[in-house]
Design a protein around this motif. Sequence first.
Motif: not given
Length: 443
Positions: A186-188, A177-181
């Motif tokens: 992405i997002g905050p 989940i955290l990889d692309p973010l």
Amino acid sequence: MEQTYMKERPVLGLVIKMSLPMVVSMLVNSLYNIIDSFFVAKISEDAMTTLSLVYPIQNLINSVAVGFGIGINAAAAFFLGEEKQKAANSAVSTGILLSAVHGILLTVLCTAALPSFLGFFTDSPTVTDLGIRYANIAIMFSIIINIGVAYEKIYQSVGRMTVSMAGMMLGCVANIILDPLMIFGIGPFPELGIEGAAIATGIGQTLTLIFYIAVYFLRPIPVKTEIKYLKAPKGIYPRLYSVGIPASLNMLLPSVLISALNSILAAFAQSYVLVLGIYYKLQTFIYLTANGVVQGMRPLLGYNYGAGEHDRVRGIFSVSLVISASIMAAGTAICLTFPNTLIGLFTENPSTIDIGASALRIISIGFIISSVSVVISGALEGLGRGIQSLVISLLRYIAVTIPLAFALSRILGAAGVWHAIWITEFITAAIAAAMFKHILKRS
């Protein structure tokens, strides 16, 4: 708290019950490896090459953690089979402390050696810079990795495979989940690039350790990790390290192999080094899944061996081998049917895809027969025969593969390396089978 079911329940159902949670967690872990590489490849082809070059250092850390964890696992299961509770408690308590020490030493040594190591395999300033930025962060989590894996193997030694599965899956899912973010902002989250991939991995590993510690206090297990048990009785240290050191070397040998093969392939083109890195990412999906069966088998063998149930030891081994070979057969079918698609997950370069697809078809010839060496090596660790297990791995990763790859590359070019890998699997399987038969007969 009662462990006698390990020597009472029917073998087939018991192996499946112990292995299934590990197979599921290994599948998720394999998926994480592939997805992690998929997102890093979106940064650039240099970033993907960086992962290939840094892999041996990460594997060194994981090898020490998992290898010594196997030593803890084998000792705890054996002592429980002998009904020596205090010795089992001492094995796991001492094991946790030593795992922390290993983590500290690895942090210092790997950080110091990183620049020189990368410089040996690449002249590209971009790849070197990416490697240092990524690996420096990943290395910082060495202590967490070592302690987390120690707890994982402790839960496995007492048959709590679902706890081990849940902890591993928690870390992998968080990482996915955290990889692309964190890579793309992405997002905050800020855009951190390749550093984001390393941080996401570290957060996943930290969550796994927190989960294991929380479960230990909320749901007691048949062994205790307490300070009073650190005064280890005579023979604990040799038992931990007699399996832990060979098991660590077993897992470290692929790093030596990859580094050697990278040196051979680099003489042809950088794209071959990239293909080798992609292959090792893909093959984790198959081999880690089969390793889930080995993880379920190992404590069963140790417990029954300690309890003197030698007929069950043979039955557990046979069932595990059949299941592992079936997994490898499925992996072979996938690699032969969709090689271009699999390689295309990590690069859009048509030339690299063609090279990688050809390599995958050739190497997958040895997948099914390799299950013999993989299962025998794991069985020997479960029986406390760490040195014999190491001999098999030395043949599989060093003594046969590297000289054969060097020789065949002079005849067939880079393709000689791919052929050397599958030929080695057949040679090693024959030797491993003869060795294991001899050991069982003597036992």
